[in-house]
Write a protein that holds these residues in place. Structure first.
Motif, PDB file in Angstrom:
ATOM      1  N   VAL A  43       0.838  -1.202   0.000  1.00 52.48           N
ATOM      2  CA  VAL A  43       0.000   0.000   0.000  1.00 52.48           C
ATOM      3  C   VAL A  43       0.875   1.255   0.000  1.00 52.48           C
ATOM      4  O   VAL A  43       0.554   2.238  -0.674  1.00 52.48           O
ATOM      5  CB  VAL A  43      -0.984  -0.012   1.188  1.00 52.48           C
ATOM      6  N   GLU A  44       1.989   1.221   0.703  1.00 49.16           N
ATOM      7  CA  GLU A  44       2.906   2.370   0.709  1.00 49.16           C
ATOM      8  C   GLU A  44       3.460   2.644  -0.683  1.00 49.16           C
ATOM      9  O   GLU A  44       3.708   3.793  -1.044  1.00 49.16           O
ATOM     10  CB  GLU A  44       4.039   2.143   1.704  1.00 49.16           C
ATOM     11  N   GLN A  45       3.644   1.608  -1.487  1.00 47.75           N
ATOM     12  CA  GLN A  45       4.120   1.785  -2.861  1.00 47.75           C
ATOM     13  C   GLN A  45       3.024   2.344  -3.762  1.00 47.75           C
ATOM     14  O   GLN A  45       3.304   3.071  -4.707  1.00 47.75           O
ATOM     15  CB  GLN A  45       4.646   0.470  -3.419  1.00 47.75           C
ATOM     16  N   LEU A  46       1.775   2.002  -3.461  1.00 47.51           N
ATOM     17  CA  LEU A  46       0.659   2.492  -4.278  1.00 47.51           C
ATOM     18  C   LEU A  46       0.304   3.944  -3.981  1.00 47.51           C
ATOM     19  O   LEU A  46      -0.191   4.650  -4.859  1.00 47.51           O
ATOM     20  CB  LEU A  46      -0.591   1.631  -4.043  1.00 47.51           C
ATOM     21  N   THR A  47       0.538   4.384  -2.773  1.00 46.60           N
ATOM     22  CA  THR A  47       0.095   5.711  -2.360  1.00 46.60           C
ATOM     23  C   THR A  47       0.666   6.834  -3.225  1.00 46.60           C
ATOM     24  O   THR A  47      -0.083   7.701  -3.672  1.00 46.60           O
ATOM     25  CB  THR A  47       0.395   5.935  -0.867  1.00 46.60           C
ATOM     26  N   PRO A  48       1.978   6.866  -3.531  1.00 44.44           N
ATOM     27  CA  PRO A  48       2.476   7.939  -4.402  1.00 44.44           C
ATOM     28  C   PRO A  48       1.873   7.872  -5.809  1.00 44.44           C
ATOM     29  O   PRO A  48       1.646   8.907  -6.431  1.00 44.44           O
ATOM     30  CB  PRO A  48       3.984   7.715  -4.459  1.00 44.44           C
ATOM     31  N   VAL A  49       1.608   6.675  -6.287  1.00 46.70           N
ATOM     32  CA  VAL A  49       0.979   6.530  -7.608  1.00 46.70           C
ATOM     33  C   VAL A  49      -0.423   7.127  -7.569  1.00 46.70           C
ATOM     34  O   VAL A  49      -0.830   7.878  -8.462  1.00 46.70           O
ATOM     35  CB  VAL A  49       0.931   5.048  -8.038  1.00 46.70           C
TER      36      VAL A  49
END
Length: 98
Positions: A43-49
Motif C-alpha cells: 500500500v505504501e508503494q501504491l500511495t504515491p501513484v
C-alpha cells in the motif's frame, strides 16, 4: 471485525491508497496493515501513484453565477422566521399584584 487476509487486502489496496474505500472496509484494511508488513509495504508503494493520478485531474471552477444560485436556493428552502412579540419593558404600575 473480521480478520481479512492478504488476498483481500491486495484486491482493495488501490481503493485504500486512493482514499475511497468504505468506512468498515477501510477499518479492516488498516487493522490488517497493522499486522502485515508485506501488505503495508504494498500500500505504501501504491500511495504515491494514487497521489500522482489525483494530481492529473484538471481543476475546474464553478460556472458563473453558481454561488448566487446556491444562496438563492438556500433562502427559498429556509422556513420563514416568526417574529415573537416583545414584552413591554418599563416602570410603573398596571401589573398584577399591586
Amino acid at each position: 471485525m473480521t480478520d481479512r487476509d492478504c488476498a483481500w487486502l491486495r484486491s482493495v489496496a488501490d481503493e485504500l491508497a486512493l482514499g475511497v474505500l468504505s468506512g468498515q472496509e477501510r477499518a479492516e484494511a488498516i487493522a490488517h496493515l497493522d499486522r502485515c508488513a508485506t501488505c503495508r509495504e504494498h500500500v505504501e508503494q501504491l500511495t504515491p501513484v494514487a497521489d500522482g493520478l489525483l494530481c492529473l485531474l484538471p481543476g475546474s471552477e464553478p460556472p458563473v453565477g453558481f454561488e448566487t444560485r446556491v444562496m438563492d436556493r438556500l433562502r427559498l428552502n429556509r422556513p420563514a422566521r416568526r417574529r415573537r412579540p416583545r414584552a413591554a419593558v418599563g416602570g410603573g404600575g398596571g401589573g398584577e399584584g399591586g
